[in-house]
Design a protein around this motif. Structure first.
Motif, PDB file in Angstrom:
ATOM      1  N   PRO A   1       0.952  -1.418   0.103  1.00  0.00           N
ATOM      2  CA  PRO A   1       0.080  -0.110   0.143  1.00  0.00           C
ATOM      3  C   PRO A   1       0.851   1.301   0.023  1.00  0.00           C
ATOM      4  O   PRO A   1       1.923   1.294   0.457  1.00  0.00           O
ATOM      5  N   ILE A   2       0.291   2.421  -0.571  1.00  0.00           N
ATOM      6  CA  ILE A   2       0.988   3.432  -0.613  1.00  0.00           C
ATOM      7  C   ILE A   2       0.164   4.649   0.407  1.00  0.00           C
ATOM      8  O   ILE A   2      -0.927   4.661   0.279  1.00  0.00           O
ATOM      9  N   GLU A   3       0.933   5.117   1.379  1.00  0.00           N
ATOM     10  CA  GLU A   3       0.437   6.221   2.299  1.00  0.00           C
ATOM     11  C   GLU A   3       0.684   7.495   1.741  1.00  0.00           C
ATOM     12  O   GLU A   3       1.405   7.896   1.183  1.00  0.00           O
ATOM     13  N   VAL A   4      -0.573   8.333   2.176  1.00  0.00           N
ATOM     14  CA  VAL A   4      -0.396   9.639   2.126  1.00  0.00           C
ATOM     15  C   VAL A   4       0.887  10.128   2.851  1.00  0.00           C
ATOM     16  O   VAL A   4       1.027   9.744   3.949  1.00  0.00           O
ATOM     17  N   GLY A   5       1.220  11.203   1.926  1.00  0.00           N
ATOM     18  CA  GLY A   5       2.649  11.754   2.456  1.00  0.00           C
ATOM     19  C   GLY A   5       3.663  11.157   2.056  1.00  0.00           C
ATOM     20  O   GLY A   5       4.842  11.751   2.251  1.00  0.00           O
ATOM     21  N   GLU A   6       3.782  10.011   1.370  1.00  0.00           N
ATOM     22  CA  GLU A   6       5.048   9.242   0.865  1.00  0.00           C
ATOM     23  C   GLU A   6       5.344  10.145  -0.607  1.00  0.00           C
ATOM     24  O   GLU A   6       4.298  10.465  -1.294  1.00  0.00           O
ATOM     25  N   MET A   7       6.637   9.958  -0.858  1.00  0.00           N
ATOM     26  CA  MET A   7       6.968  10.305  -2.373  1.00  0.00           C
ATOM     27  C   MET A   7       6.918   9.131  -3.151  1.00  0.00           C
ATOM     28  O   MET A   7       7.340   8.359  -2.984  1.00  0.00           O
ATOM     29  N   LEU A   8       6.076   9.133  -4.148  1.00  0.00           N
ATOM     30  CA  LEU A   8       5.919   8.204  -5.050  1.00  0.00           C
ATOM     31  C   LEU A   8       6.764   8.569  -6.343  1.00  0.00           C
ATOM     32  O   LEU A   8       6.847   9.420  -6.887  1.00  0.00           O
ATOM     33  N   THR A   9       7.502   7.665  -6.517  1.00  0.00           N
ATOM     34  CA  THR A   9       8.524   7.736  -7.791  1.00  0.00           C
ATOM     35  C   THR A   9       8.212   6.431  -8.681  1.00  0.00           C
ATOM     36  O   THR A   9       8.197   5.194  -8.493  1.00  0.00           O
ATOM     37  N   LEU A  10       7.882   6.854  -9.995  1.00  0.00           N
ATOM     38  CA  LEU A  10       7.332   5.832 -11.219  1.00  0.00           C
ATOM     39  C   LEU A  10       8.732   5.876 -12.085  1.00  0.00           C
ATOM     40  O   LEU A  10       9.329   7.134 -12.451  1.00  0.00           O
ATOM     41  N   ARG A  11       9.180   4.713 -12.527  1.00  0.00           N
ATOM     42  CA  ARG A  11      10.255   4.574 -13.397  1.00  0.00           C
ATOM     43  C   ARG A  11       9.836   3.786 -14.804  1.00  0.00           C
ATOM     44  O   ARG A  11       9.471   2.712 -14.349  1.00  0.00           O
ATOM     45  N   ALA A  12       9.848   4.539 -15.730  1.00  0.00           N
ATOM     46  CA  ALA A  12       9.494   3.613 -17.032  1.00  0.00           C
ATOM     47  C   ALA A  12      10.557   3.446 -18.015  1.00  0.00           C
ATOM     48  O   ALA A  12      11.425   4.241 -18.226  1.00  0.00           O
ATOM     49  N   SER A  13      10.487   2.326 -18.652  1.00  0.00           N
ATOM     50  CA  SER A  13      11.483   1.969 -19.407  1.00  0.00           C
ATOM     51  C   SER A  13      11.147   0.915 -20.746  1.00  0.00           C
ATOM     52  O   SER A  13      10.064   0.154 -20.292  1.00  0.00           O
ATOM     53  N   VAL A  14      11.660   1.275 -21.818  1.00  0.00           N
ATOM     54  CA  VAL A  14      11.189   0.268 -22.941  1.00  0.00           C
ATOM     55  C   VAL A  14      11.875  -1.005 -22.870  1.00  0.00           C
ATOM     56  O   VAL A  14      13.255  -1.135 -22.831  1.00  0.00           O
ATOM     57  N   ASN A  15      10.951  -2.065 -22.501  1.00  0.00           N
ATOM     58  CA  ASN A  15      11.587  -3.506 -22.509  1.00  0.00           C
ATOM     59  C   ASN A  15      11.355  -4.346 -23.741  1.00  0.00           C
ATOM     60  O   ASN A  15      12.176  -5.007 -23.914  1.00  0.00           O
ATOM     61  N   TYR A  16      10.663  -3.883 -24.692  1.00  0.00           N
ATOM     62  CA  TYR A  16      10.421  -4.726 -25.850  1.00  0.00           C
ATOM     63  C   TYR A  16       9.714  -3.873 -26.952  1.00  0.00           C
ATOM     64  O   TYR A  16       9.057  -2.825 -26.700  1.00  0.00           O
ATOM     65  N   VAL A  17      10.073  -3.932 -28.388  1.00  0.00           N
ATOM     66  CA  VAL A  17       9.634  -3.389 -29.574  1.00  0.00           C
ATOM     67  C   VAL A  17       8.962  -4.303 -30.554  1.00  0.00           C
ATOM     68  O   VAL A  17       9.888  -5.479 -30.695  1.00  0.00           O
ATOM     69  N   GLY A  18       7.913  -4.290 -31.281  1.00  0.00           N
ATOM     70  CA  GLY A  18       7.593  -4.947 -32.293  1.00  0.00           C
ATOM     71  C   GLY A  18       7.704  -4.128 -33.386  1.00  0.00           C
ATOM     72  O   GLY A  18       8.640  -3.297 -33.553  1.00  0.00           O
ATOM     73  N   ASN A  19       6.644  -4.442 -34.321  1.00  0.00           N
ATOM     74  CA  ASN A  19       6.524  -3.584 -35.538  1.00  0.00           C
ATOM     75  C   ASN A  19       6.253  -2.125 -35.121  1.00  0.00           C
ATOM     76  O   ASN A  19       6.852  -1.100 -35.476  1.00  0.00           O
ATOM     77  N   SER A  20       5.023  -1.858 -34.551  1.00  0.00           N
ATOM     78  CA  SER A  20       4.377  -0.679 -34.365  1.00  0.00           C
ATOM     79  C   SER A  20       4.090  -0.618 -32.691  1.00  0.00           C
ATOM     80  O   SER A  20       3.485   0.305 -32.098  1.00  0.00           O
ATOM     81  N   SER A  21       4.421  -1.685 -31.939  1.00  0.00           N
ATOM     82  CA  SER A  21       4.499  -1.902 -30.610  1.00  0.00           C
ATOM     83  C   SER A  21       5.304  -1.620 -29.589  1.00  0.00           C
ATOM     84  O   SER A  21       6.538  -2.177 -30.058  1.00  0.00           O
ATOM     85  N   ILE A  22       5.185  -1.178 -28.500  1.00  0.00           N
ATOM     86  CA  ILE A  22       6.320  -1.012 -27.558  1.00  0.00           C
ATOM     87  C   ILE A  22       5.673  -1.555 -26.312  1.00  0.00           C
ATOM     88  O   ILE A  22       4.761  -1.300 -25.964  1.00  0.00           O
ATOM     89  N   VAL A  23       6.589  -2.572 -25.754  1.00  0.00           N
ATOM     90  CA  VAL A  23       6.073  -2.896 -24.046  1.00  0.00           C
ATOM     91  C   VAL A  23       6.948  -2.057 -23.220  1.00  0.00           C
ATOM     92  O   VAL A  23       8.263  -1.965 -23.266  1.00  0.00           O
ATOM     93  N   VAL A  24       6.506  -1.258 -22.429  1.00  0.00           N
ATOM     94  CA  VAL A  24       6.961  -0.497 -21.318  1.00  0.00           C
ATOM     95  C   VAL A  24       6.803  -1.151 -19.967  1.00  0.00           C
ATOM     96  O   VAL A  24       5.804  -1.352 -19.617  1.00  0.00           O
ATOM     97  N   GLY A  25       7.868  -1.279 -19.342  1.00  0.00           N
ATOM     98  CA  GLY A  25       8.059  -1.897 -17.910  1.00  0.00           C
ATOM     99  C   GLY A  25       8.040  -0.585 -17.040  1.00  0.00           C
ATOM    100  O   GLY A  25       8.733   0.381 -17.000  1.00  0.00           O
ATOM    101  N   ILE A  26       7.196  -0.593 -16.027  1.00  0.00           N
ATOM    102  CA  ILE A  26       7.191   0.326 -15.006  1.00  0.00           C
ATOM    103  C   ILE A  26       7.310  -0.167 -13.548  1.00  0.00           C
ATOM    104  O   ILE A  26       6.840  -1.063 -13.262  1.00  0.00           O
ATOM    105  N   ARG A  27       8.196   0.562 -12.942  1.00  0.00           N
ATOM    106  CA  ARG A  27       8.484   0.114 -11.402  1.00  0.00           C
ATOM    107  C   ARG A  27       7.771   1.538 -10.406  1.00  0.00           C
ATOM    108  O   ARG A  27       8.306   2.505 -11.036  1.00  0.00           O
TER     109      ARG A  27
END
Length: 181
Positions: free
Chosen positions: A68-94
């Motif tokens: 769970p995420i609490e009020v007052g916490e600093m939330l950090t999202l990190r996104a990175s390209v993990n895979y590419v197809g012809n026109s698609s991209i899979v983005v992994g997020i932590r």
């Protein structure tokens, strides 16, 4: 001319936000829907940065809420390209949350979204390939391929099943369900 190949580092995006009471649900934790909205936004930014076109969400392949995420916490999202197809991209997020008073950080969410690149007319467009230069990149790309294979197999299996077969009704007896046909 756009790059034919880009590294995950070239498209990486990070977002940090302080979690406010307005983001909380009735139990005082940060609402999962709010987190999903942030995940979708950062996936869009990462995929669009990779290909130089706007991208749309084709599927949310995995969303695992781990803590769970609490009020007052600093939330950090990190996104990175993990895979590419012809026109698609899979983005992994932590997603990590940090208690800003104690400095304790916890991993709260892992997600994988498939994004599709579009031109100004809404047509799909090719995306640049992915430069793989580390074992982490190899692992992430291979895992994305495996998730795609499992999803295709699962969809085929479900489509082929005859759920009107009496054996499925019998299986339901093991679950918390009352059948009144």
């Amino acid at each position: 001319m756009k790059d034919q190949f880009k590294s995950p580092e070239q498209s990486r995006v990070m977002l940090s936000l302080l979690m406010l009471p307005s983001h909380a649900n009735f139990s005082g934790k940060i609402h999962g829907g709010y987190v999903l909205s942030l995940i979708d936004q950062i996936a869009f930014a990462c995929a669009s940065k990779h290909c130089g076109n706007y991208c749309v969400t084709a599927s949310v392949d995995v969303v695992d809420f781990l803590a769970p995420i609490e009020v007052g916490e600093m939330l950090t999202l990190r996104a990175s390209v993990n895979y590419v197809g012809n026109s698609s991209i899979v983005v992994g997020i932590r997603v990590d949350a940090e208690n800003i008073q104690t400095g304790v950080t916890k991993h709260c969410n892992s997600s994988f979204l498939t994004m599709v690149a579009k031109d100004e007319n809404g047509n799909t467009v090719p995306v640049p390939g992915l430069k793989i230069s580390s074992e982490t990149h190899v692992r992430r790309f291979a895992r994305a391929i495996k998730r795609k294979e499992i999803k295709q197999h699962s969809n085929s299996e479900i489509a082929a099943a005859n759920f009107s077969d009496p054996k499925y009704r019998e299986q339901l007896k093991k679950y918390k369900v009352e059948i009144n046909l």
